[in-house]
Design an enzyme around this catalytic site. Structure first.
Site, PDB file in Angstrom:
ATOM      1  N   TYR A 143     -11.804 -14.233   2.699  1.00  0.00           N
ATOM      2  CA  TYR A 143     -12.702 -13.072   2.588  1.00  0.00           C
ATOM      3  C   TYR A 143     -14.082 -13.489   2.113  1.00  0.00           C
ATOM      4  CZ  TYR A 143      -9.222  -9.522   3.616  1.00  0.00           C
ATOM      5  OH  TYR A 143      -8.297  -8.748   4.252  1.00  0.00           O
ATOM      6  N   ARG A 190      -9.636  11.008  -2.443  1.00  0.00           N
ATOM      7  CA  ARG A 190     -10.597  10.158  -1.728  1.00  0.00           C
ATOM      8  C   ARG A 190     -11.797  10.933  -1.204  1.00  0.00           C
ATOM      9  NH1 ARG A 190     -12.953   7.058  -0.107  1.00  0.00           N
ATOM     10  NH2 ARG A 190     -12.266   5.640   1.530  1.00  0.00           N
ATOM     11  N   ARG A 235      -3.425   6.165   1.850  1.00  0.00           N
ATOM     12  CA  ARG A 235      -3.951   7.236   2.706  1.00  0.00           C
ATOM     13  C   ARG A 235      -2.943   8.072   3.451  1.00  0.00           C
ATOM     14  NH1 ARG A 235      -8.001   3.216   5.438  1.00  0.00           N
ATOM     15  NH2 ARG A 235      -6.048   2.101   5.193  1.00  0.00           N
ATOM     16  N   ARG A 264       0.822  -1.227   0.000  1.00  0.00           N
ATOM     17  CA  ARG A 264       0.000   0.000   0.000  1.00  0.00           C
ATOM     18  C   ARG A 264       0.841   1.255   0.000  1.00  0.00           C
ATOM     19  NH1 ARG A 264      -3.790  -2.050   4.232  1.00  0.00           N
ATOM     20  NH2 ARG A 264      -4.526  -3.898   3.192  1.00  0.00           N
ATOM     21  N   ASP A 281      -6.839  -3.696  -5.958  1.00  0.00           N
ATOM     22  CA  ASP A 281      -7.023  -4.435  -4.705  1.00  0.00           C
ATOM     23  C   ASP A 281      -7.154  -5.920  -4.995  1.00  0.00           C
ATOM     24  OD1 ASP A 281      -7.577  -3.629  -1.699  1.00  0.00           O
ATOM     25  OD2 ASP A 281      -8.719  -5.444  -2.150  1.00  0.00           O
TER      26      ASP A 281
HETATM   27  O1  CP3 Z   1       0.566  -1.192  -2.455  1.00  0.00           O
HETATM   28  C1  CP3 Z   1      -0.059  -0.469  -3.251  1.00  0.00           C
HETATM   29  O2  CP3 Z   1       0.148   0.747  -3.362  1.00  0.00           O
HETATM   30  C2  CP3 Z   1      -1.073  -1.120  -4.159  1.00  0.00           C
HETATM   31  C3  CP3 Z   1      -2.373  -1.118  -3.678  1.00  0.00           C
HETATM   32  C4  CP3 Z   1      -2.908  -2.209  -2.761  1.00  0.00           C
HETATM   33  C5  CP3 Z   1      -4.126  -2.007  -2.095  1.00  0.00           C
HETATM   34  N1  CP3 Z   1      -4.511  -3.192  -1.533  1.00  0.00           N
HETATM   35  C6  CP3 Z   1      -4.855  -0.739  -2.084  1.00  0.00           C
HETATM   36  C7  CP3 Z   1      -5.766  -0.453  -0.962  1.00  0.00           C
HETATM   37  C8  CP3 Z   1      -2.502  -3.528  -2.498  1.00  0.00           C
HETATM   38  C9  CP3 Z   1      -1.234  -4.249  -2.906  1.00  0.00           C
HETATM   39  C10 CP3 Z   1      -3.554  -4.141  -1.735  1.00  0.00           C
HETATM   40  C11 CP3 Z   1      -3.552  -5.558  -1.325  1.00  0.00           C
HETATM   41  C12 CP3 Z   1      -4.563  -6.023  -0.368  1.00  0.00           C
HETATM   42  N2  CP3 Z   1      -5.865  -5.641  -0.243  1.00  0.00           N
HETATM   43  C13 CP3 Z   1      -4.343  -7.063   0.549  1.00  0.00           C
HETATM   44  C14 CP3 Z   1      -3.081  -7.871   0.678  1.00  0.00           C
HETATM   45  C15 CP3 Z   1      -2.009  -7.111   1.330  1.00  0.00           C
HETATM   46  C16 CP3 Z   1      -2.254  -6.733   2.735  1.00  0.00           C
HETATM   47  O3  CP3 Z   1      -2.210  -5.529   3.003  1.00  0.00           O
HETATM   48  O4  CP3 Z   1      -2.476  -7.618   3.547  1.00  0.00           O
HETATM   49  C17 CP3 Z   1      -5.519  -7.242   1.281  1.00  0.00           C
HETATM   50  C18 CP3 Z   1      -5.732  -8.228   2.423  1.00  0.00           C
HETATM   51  C19 CP3 Z   1      -6.494  -6.340   0.775  1.00  0.00           C
HETATM   52  C20 CP3 Z   1      -7.895  -6.182   1.190  1.00  0.00           C
HETATM   53  C21 CP3 Z   1      -8.139  -4.829   1.701  1.00  0.00           C
HETATM   54  N3  CP3 Z   1      -8.278  -3.697   0.906  1.00  0.00           N
HETATM   55  C22 CP3 Z   1      -8.235  -4.421   3.050  1.00  0.00           C
HETATM   56  C23 CP3 Z   1      -8.099  -5.340   4.247  1.00  0.00           C
HETATM   57  C24 CP3 Z   1      -8.470  -3.035   3.054  1.00  0.00           C
HETATM   58  C25 CP3 Z   1      -8.707  -2.151   4.229  1.00  0.00           C
HETATM   59  C26 CP3 Z   1      -7.364  -1.801   4.725  1.00  0.00           C
HETATM   60  C27 CP3 Z   1      -7.325  -0.591   5.565  1.00  0.00           C
HETATM   61  O5  CP3 Z   1      -6.203  -0.308   6.045  1.00  0.00           O
HETATM   62  O6  CP3 Z   1      -8.344   0.098   5.739  1.00  0.00           O
HETATM   63  C28 CP3 Z   1      -8.447  -2.591   1.714  1.00  0.00           C
HETATM   64  C29 CP3 Z   1      -8.580  -1.212   1.239  1.00  0.00           C
HETATM   65  C30 CP3 Z   1      -7.429  -0.634   0.513  1.00  0.00           C
HETATM   66  N4  CP3 Z   1      -6.714  -1.293  -0.461  1.00  0.00           N
HETATM   67  C31 CP3 Z   1      -6.919   0.683   0.645  1.00  0.00           C
HETATM   68  C32 CP3 Z   1      -5.890   0.814  -0.296  1.00  0.00           C
HETATM   69  C33 CP3 Z   1      -5.095   2.037  -0.612  1.00  0.00           C
HETATM   70  C34 CP3 Z   1      -7.461   1.769   1.559  1.00  0.00           C
HETATM   71  C35 CP3 Z   1      -8.593   2.375   0.780  1.00  0.00           C
HETATM   72  C36 CP3 Z   1      -9.062   3.711   1.272  1.00  0.00           C
HETATM   73  O7  CP3 Z   1      -9.776   3.770   2.272  1.00  0.00           O
HETATM   74  O8  CP3 Z   1      -8.748   4.693   0.599  1.00  0.00           O
END
Ligand code: CP3
Length: 320
Positions: free
Chosen positions: A128, A15, A6, A2, A51
């Site tokens: 999930y 956002r 954010r 990520r 994602d």
């Molecule tokens: O790394 C990067 O810049 C690429 C983007 C990326 C996102 N998700 C964007 C994102 C990547 C590589 C992921 C992978 C992802 N998504 C995983 C595997 C890696 C890990 O972190 O464990 C998982 C389990 C997810 C599922 C997911 N998506 C979750 C659990 C969440 C909530 C996380 C949180 O901290 O709130 C998301 C949302 C998400 N995916 C965000 C981003 C930038 C936050 C979105 C927002 O509110 O703007």
């Protein structure tokens, strides 16, 4: 991990106007966000803004992201019928926005740094789909696995098919490496990993072959490392709960290793961040095949200047 997200002001501004899924589904915006950390932080690779849960929508699942607690699936997969009804995706029809964003990022990067694509691994996607969101104990996931191994196998085989299609389409569109996130597989003991996960993850890696480097990542996976390595991947990604040198020794030096700074270290004073970076580089013992990374996702309140400091420290201390 990520790296585009954010903790960056420019991301938060976008956002306010768009939901997370809207950002993912608009190639111009996804491109813009993917490039933010490359331009501002100086990282050595871009990772496409998307994602792991995007393909689930096309499988017929309602997916939303709550403002507070992450992903929510209101109609989780629980029965044999639910599994049978899941569609196998056609990425060109179902996620054209992602493939377009990959092409666009590649054009705009003009070779400055490589672009990484990614997917969830079958187990983490299954968790999930079954739990309907994040879970503490993965009770429903494990219950399905133990009570109905046959149904579990069919489910995993379907997910293998989806993951392979999803990743292949990203590679065709221009992704130059792929990371497979088995984020939550560390909830399993080694025997269960071997029985219920390894054959399916191995099948994903077998089908993907050697076209691009493949990174196999999990958290809390110290006890699973050797088995993960058997499942596949040119590089194994680890979190901070294990010493990087110990992890590398376990998996063998003929595969690469990625990791493993605790993302909360970025809240420490600069000198402490530099020390932690130095310790990880020391653990890699100057071997080639180490990709420096965080051990898991960057946290929303992380100070951007500390991220930049970390990247500069890695560049400075690993110069050869
Ligand atoms: O790394 C990067 O810049 C690429 C983007 C990326 C996102 N998700 C964007 C994102 C990547 C590589 C992921 C992978 C992802 N998504 C995983 C595997 C890696 C890990 O972190 O464990 C998982 C389990 C997810 C599922 C997911 N998506 C979750 C659990 C969440 C909530 C996380 C949180 O901290 O709130 C998301 C949302 C998400 N995916 C965000 C981003 C930038 C936050 C979105 C927002 O509110 O703007």
């Amino acid at each position: 991990m990520r790296q585009a997200g954010r903790y960056m002001k420019e991301y938060r501004v976008l956002r306010q106007k768009y939901s997370f899924l809207e950002l993912c589904k608009t190639p111009d915006l996804a491109t813009q966000i993917t490039l933010m950390p490359v331009d501002q932080i100086g990282v050595d690779a871009a990772i496409i803004f998307a994602d792991i849960l995007l393909p689930l929508e096309s499988m017929g699942i309602d997916l939303r992201f709550s403002d507070t607690g992450g992903p929510v699936i209101d109609t989780p997969v629980r029965t044999e019928d639910d599994i049978r009804n899941l569609r196998i995706i056609d990425p060109h029809e179902d996620v054209p926005f992602l493939l377009e964003a990959i092409r666009q990022v590649r054009r705009e990067l003009e070779g400055r740094v490589p672009l990484i694509g990614f997917s969830g691994a079958p187990f983490t996607l299954a968790s999930y789909l079954i739990e309907g969101g994040h879970s503490r104990n993965f009770v429903r996931t494990k219950a399905l696995m133990y009570r109905n191994p046959d149904m579990w196998r069919k489910f995993m085989e379907k997910l293998v098919n989806v993951v392979v299609r999803y990743v292949r389409s990203q590679i065709e569109a221009g992704a130059q490496a792929t990371q497979l996130f088995d984020t939550w597989v560390g909830c399993l003991g080694p025997a269960d990993y071997e029985t219920f996960v390894l054959p399916h993850s191995r099948e994903v890696f077998r089908q993907l072959g050697n076209q691009v480097p493949l990174i196999h990542f999990a958290t809390d996976c110290s006890a699973l490392l050797v088995l993960m390595r058997q499942a596949g991947g040119h590089v194994i990604g680890v979190d901070w709960r294990i010493h990087l040198g110990a992890a590398w020794k376990k998996i063998g030096y003929d595969v690469g290793i990625q990791g493993n700074l605790d993302p909360t270290v970025l809240f420490a004073p600069p000198q402490r961040i530099r020390e932690s970076v130095a310790a990880i580089l020391a653990a890699a013992e100057n071997r080639s095949g180490h990709i420096f990374n965080l051990g898991h996702g960057i946290l929303p309140e992380t100070p951007v200047d500390h991220v930049r400091l970390m990247v500069d420290a890695v560049h400075e201390m690993s110069r050869r």
